[in-house]
Design a protein around this motif. Structure first.
Motif, mmCIF file in Angstrom:
data_model
loop_
_atom_site.group_PDB
_atom_site.id
_atom_site.type_symbol
_atom_site.label_atom_id
_atom_site.label_comp_id
_atom_site.label_asym_id
_atom_site.label_seq_id
_atom_site.Cartn_x
_atom_site.Cartn_y
_atom_site.Cartn_z
ATOM 1 N N MET A 175 0.846 -1.208 0.000
ATOM 2 C CA MET A 175 0.000 0.000 0.000
ATOM 3 C C MET A 175 0.877 1.252 0.000
ATOM 4 O O MET A 175 1.993 1.242 0.509
ATOM 5 C CB MET A 175 -0.954 0.000 1.190
ATOM 6 C CG MET A 175 -0.314 -0.055 2.537
ATOM 7 S SD MET A 175 -1.554 -0.233 3.867
ATOM 8 C CE MET A 175 -2.060 -1.952 3.704
ATOM 9 N N LYS A 176 0.330 2.296 -0.606
ATOM 10 C CA LYS A 176 1.117 3.529 -0.763
ATOM 11 C C LYS A 176 0.441 4.702 -0.057
ATOM 12 O O LYS A 176 -0.757 4.919 -0.233
ATOM 13 C CB LYS A 176 1.275 3.841 -2.246
ATOM 14 C CG LYS A 176 2.196 5.024 -2.548
ATOM 15 C CD LYS A 176 2.633 5.027 -4.007
ATOM 16 C CE LYS A 176 1.591 5.575 -4.930
ATOM 17 N NZ LYS A 176 1.964 5.396 -6.347
ATOM 18 N N LEU A 177 1.237 5.424 0.715
ATOM 19 C CA LEU A 177 0.729 6.643 1.338
ATOM 20 C C LEU A 177 1.417 7.866 0.737
ATOM 21 O O LEU A 177 2.374 7.727 -0.026
ATOM 22 C CB LEU A 177 0.909 6.621 2.854
ATOM 23 C CG LEU A 177 2.299 6.739 3.462
ATOM 24 C CD1 LEU A 177 2.212 7.353 4.848
ATOM 25 C CD2 LEU A 177 2.958 5.362 3.580
ATOM 26 N N LEU A 212 6.015 5.153 -0.472
ATOM 27 C CA LEU A 212 5.755 6.543 -0.093
ATOM 28 C C LEU A 212 5.814 7.432 -1.325
ATOM 29 O O LEU A 212 6.801 7.439 -2.060
ATOM 30 C CB LEU A 212 6.787 7.006 0.946
ATOM 31 C CG LEU A 212 6.625 8.453 1.431
ATOM 32 C CD1 LEU A 212 5.310 8.657 2.165
ATOM 33 C CD2 LEU A 212 7.800 8.841 2.330
ATOM 34 N N GLU A 213 4.741 8.188 -1.524
ATOM 35 C CA GLU A 213 4.617 9.104 -2.681
ATOM 36 C C GLU A 213 5.056 10.511 -2.277
ATOM 37 O O GLU A 213 4.584 11.046 -1.268
ATOM 38 C CB GLU A 213 3.147 9.115 -3.119
ATOM 39 C CG GLU A 213 2.750 10.167 -4.120
ATOM 40 C CD GLU A 213 3.213 9.892 -5.536
ATOM 41 O OE1 GLU A 213 4.320 10.362 -5.860
ATOM 42 O OE2 GLU A 213 2.483 9.213 -6.293
ATOM 43 N N CYS A 214 5.945 11.122 -3.041
ATOM 44 C CA CYS A 214 6.359 12.508 -2.769
ATOM 45 C C CYS A 214 5.863 13.484 -3.832
ATOM 46 O O CYS A 214 6.008 14.695 -3.682
ATOM 47 C CB CYS A 214 7.872 12.598 -2.666
ATOM 48 S SG CYS A 214 8.567 11.498 -1.438
ATOM 49 N N ILE A 238 10.394 4.815 -2.736
ATOM 50 C CA ILE A 238 9.961 6.182 -2.488
ATOM 51 C C ILE A 238 9.854 6.874 -3.850
ATOM 52 O O ILE A 238 10.729 6.754 -4.692
ATOM 53 C CB ILE A 238 10.887 6.894 -1.477
ATOM 54 C CG1 ILE A 238 10.368 8.284 -1.129
ATOM 55 C CG2 ILE A 238 12.317 6.942 -1.936
ATOM 56 C CD1 ILE A 238 10.901 8.797 0.193
ATOM 57 N N GLU A 239 8.721 7.551 -4.052
ATOM 58 C CA GLU A 239 8.279 7.900 -5.413
ATOM 59 C C GLU A 239 8.387 9.394 -5.723
ATOM 60 O O GLU A 239 7.942 10.230 -4.931
ATOM 61 C CB GLU A 239 6.821 7.437 -5.534
ATOM 62 C CG GLU A 239 6.170 7.670 -6.858
ATOM 63 C CD GLU A 239 4.879 6.832 -6.993
ATOM 64 O OE1 GLU A 239 4.753 5.786 -6.308
ATOM 65 O OE2 GLU A 239 4.007 7.231 -7.770
ATOM 66 N N GLU A 240 8.971 9.703 -6.859
ATOM 67 C CA GLU A 240 9.007 11.072 -7.421
ATOM 68 C C GLU A 240 9.382 12.128 -6.385
ATOM 69 O O GLU A 240 8.635 13.093 -6.175
ATOM 70 C CB GLU A 240 7.659 11.415 -8.057
ATOM 71 C CG GLU A 240 7.441 10.779 -9.412
ATOM 72 C CD GLU A 240 6.416 11.530 -10.257
ATOM 73 O OE1 GLU A 240 5.252 11.584 -9.861
ATOM 74 O OE2 GLU A 240 6.799 12.086 -11.305
ATOM 75 N N MET A 241 10.550 11.978 -5.768
ATOM 76 C CA MET A 241 10.959 12.965 -4.755
ATOM 77 C C MET A 241 11.204 14.331 -5.373
ATOM 78 O O MET A 241 11.011 15.363 -4.729
ATOM 79 C CB MET A 241 12.240 12.497 -4.047
ATOM 80 C CG MET A 241 12.074 11.191 -3.300
ATOM 81 S SD MET A 241 13.410 10.891 -2.135
ATOM 82 C CE MET A 241 12.734 11.649 -0.649
ATOM 83 N N GLY A 264 9.184 8.521 -13.128
ATOM 84 C CA GLY A 264 8.864 8.332 -14.551
ATOM 85 C C GLY A 264 7.389 8.458 -14.858
ATOM 86 O O GLY A 264 6.987 8.353 -16.005
ATOM 87 N N GLU A 265 6.578 8.707 -13.815
ATOM 88 C CA GLU A 265 5.139 8.921 -14.041
ATOM 89 C C GLU A 265 4.920 10.130 -14.945
ATOM 90 O O GLU A 265 3.920 10.208 -15.657
ATOM 91 C CB GLU A 265 4.479 9.128 -12.668
ATOM 92 C CG GLU A 265 2.994 9.342 -12.698
ATOM 93 C CD GLU A 265 2.435 9.537 -11.278
ATOM 94 O OE1 GLU A 265 2.958 8.921 -10.334
ATOM 95 O OE2 GLU A 265 1.479 10.321 -11.136
ATOM 96 N N HIS A 266 5.861 11.063 -14.921
ATOM 97 C CA HIS A 266 5.770 12.246 -15.775
ATOM 98 C C HIS A 266 6.935 12.303 -16.757
ATOM 99 O O HIS A 266 7.480 13.368 -17.033
ATOM 100 C CB HIS A 266 5.677 13.511 -14.911
ATOM 101 C CG HIS A 266 4.488 13.486 -13.988
ATOM 102 N ND1 HIS A 266 4.557 13.011 -12.698
ATOM 103 C CD2 HIS A 266 3.187 13.794 -14.212
ATOM 104 C CE1 HIS A 266 3.357 13.066 -12.143
ATOM 105 N NE2 HIS A 266 2.502 13.525 -13.034
ATOM 106 N N PRO A 314 3.673 0.380 -13.550
ATOM 107 C CA PRO A 314 3.041 1.557 -14.141
ATOM 108 C C PRO A 314 2.185 2.347 -13.168
ATOM 109 O O PRO A 314 1.662 1.805 -12.186
ATOM 110 C CB PRO A 314 2.164 0.982 -15.256
ATOM 111 C CG PRO A 314 2.729 -0.351 -15.555
ATOM 112 C CD PRO A 314 3.276 -0.854 -14.254
ATOM 113 N N HIS A 315 2.035 3.615 -13.507
ATOM 114 C CA HIS A 315 1.150 4.493 -12.749
ATOM 115 C C HIS A 315 -0.311 4.135 -13.031
ATOM 116 O O HIS A 315 -0.686 3.903 -14.176
ATOM 117 C CB HIS A 315 1.395 5.953 -13.175
ATOM 118 C CG HIS A 315 0.319 6.890 -12.744
ATOM 119 N ND1 HIS A 315 -0.635 7.370 -13.596
ATOM 120 C CD2 HIS A 315 0.033 7.411 -11.523
ATOM 121 C CE1 HIS A 315 -1.456 8.164 -12.943
ATOM 122 N NE2 HIS A 315 -1.082 8.209 -11.681
ATOM 123 N N GLY A 316 -1.117 4.060 -11.991
ATOM 124 C CA GLY A 316 -2.551 4.245 -12.149
ATOM 125 C C GLY A 316 -3.448 3.075 -12.467
ATOM 126 O O GLY A 316 -4.629 3.290 -12.679
HETATM 127 MG MG LIG Z 1 2.744 8.694 -8.340
#
Ligand SMILES: [Mg+2]
Length: 389
Positions: A175-177, A212-214, A238-241, A264-266, A314-316
């Motif tokens: 799970m991601k917060l 963890l999403e940043c 840890i994501e997109e710091m 890489g989501e963007h 992948p994202h989403g």
């Molecule tokens: Mg994300």
């Protein structure tokens, strides 16, 4: 076979929006004078592209990224390039769109527009072959798709713990917060972000993966400090710091930590991901197939990632990503945005399409016998949308 029509439909949500405390750091939250740093990152519309062929097939693609702009690009630039073409020539058609738009395109909405069209073309290819898209890409590489629960938006610690326990009880093993406190809250905010992770870890124990999403909300020094303080909590990633263009700083961060860095989501196209690989900047790629260039580009990036020991997660969620995850050994799992009331926009697709995979016991399954993407457009329950053609 020939493409005879391309229609774009902008679904604008005008129904109720649940105002929970969806606080998380964003690129805007570094700026002064921001009352609502989330505003630019909530989105309440979605684009559907329908491509029709002379033998009566209809393929569906979609774009969640700036759908109003993406619609304009398809209508004004790409439609005329595609009418009369054979929809099965997806490689050629991708190049035709990419090379025709490269002067003003390359990243962002233009590639989202190409992606939406490419997804619809693969949907047609699958329907023509009477096979699901994943069977045309690489076939089944897994018995089922493991998935992680992506929500935990609140920064109320009691609520956070209740939610985490609930997802674990539903069978999710990841799970991601979100980081609830932006960079502008300094060291005190940093400690509170760590406390959020600590509380979730305490709740779910050692056997559940925590991410963890940043959301691009931090800078290099803050990120380095945060990574140091998060070391004890065994994060899956840890994501997109940082901002997507800070490839060099991601590479530096990677040398400071053992926590896997994702992003890489963007980012867009194989060229963008090649730059990330050359810099050895990330451990996990999180493109969204409906932004990165569609299936045509996603499968190339999976190969590049696999060669370099980088995972693709992948994202989403959504079917266009699930077909990629199912068909690639580069990809161990998918993200899962559950169907909820409309909150931030990530849940919007549930209200537009029928046929999306629903998680059971933390797992997703794709049907071997459903051709194409396996999606149709909802015909009922649309009273909360303005649909603009
Ligand atoms: Mg994300």
């Amino acid at each position: 076979m020939k493409i005879t029509a391309i229609r774009t439909k902008l679904y604008q949500w005008k129904g109720p929006v649940k105002t929970i405390d969806t606080v998380f750091a964003t690129p805007v939250s570094l700026l002064p004078f921001q009352e609502d740093a989330q505003a630019a990152y909530r989105f309440f519309s979605w684009l559907v592209v329908e491509i029709e062929t002379d033998n009566g097939l209809v393929g569906y693609g979609n774009a969640g990224l700036s759908p109003d702009v993406t619609k304009l690009i398809i209508d004004s630039k790409f439609k005329s390039l595609l009418i009369g073409e054979n929809p099965l020539n997806n490689e050629y058609l991708y190049e035709k769109m990419y090379r025709s738009s490269v002067a003003y395109g390359r990243k962002g909405s233009v590639i989202a527009a190409i992606s939406a069209i490419d997804i619809a073309l693969w949907d047609i290819k699958g329907q023509a072959a009477k096979q699901p898209v994943f069977m045309l890409l690489g076939g089944r590489t897994k018995e089922y798709i493991p998935t992680y629960y992506s929500r935990l938006y609140t920064r109320n610690l009691d609520q956070l713990q209740q939610e985490a326990a609930h997802y674990k009880a539903q069978g999710f093993t990841g799970m991601k917060l979100r980081c609830g406190y932006p960079l502008t809250e300094g060291n005190a905010g940093l400690k509170k972000n760590v406390e959020m992770v600590r509380k979730v870890r305490e709740t779910v124990g050692d056997d559940v993966e925590i991410m963890l999403e940043c959301y691009m909300g931090f800078n290099f020094n803050y990120s380095r400090q945060l990574l140091k303080e998060l070391e004890p909590y065994n994060l899956r990633w840890i994501e997109e710091m940082l901002l997507p263009d800070e490839i060099h700083n991601f590479a530096k961060l990677k040398n400071y930590t053992d926590i896997p860095l994702s992003g890489g989501e963007h980012e867009y196209t194989r060229f963008g991901f090649y730059d990330l690989l050359k810099a050895d900047s990330l451990d996990i790629f999180q493109f969204d197939t409906n932004r990165v260039g569609g299936f045509t580009e996603a499968q190339k990036i999976c190969t590049l990632a696999y060669m370099n020991g980088v995972e693709v997660i992948p994202h989403g969620g959504q079917m266009h990503n699930l077909h990629v995850v199912m068909s690639s050994f580069a990809s161990p799992m998918a993200e899962y945005f559950p169907q909820t009331e409309i909150e931030v926009g990530n849940e919007m697709f549930w209200y537009i399409f029928d046929g999306e995979a629903v998680a059971e016991n933390g797992k997703l399954q794709l049907d071997d016998n459903k051709p194409g993407m396996g999606l149709t457009l909802k015909t009922e329950g649309l009273e909360h949308f303005n649909i603009i053609e």
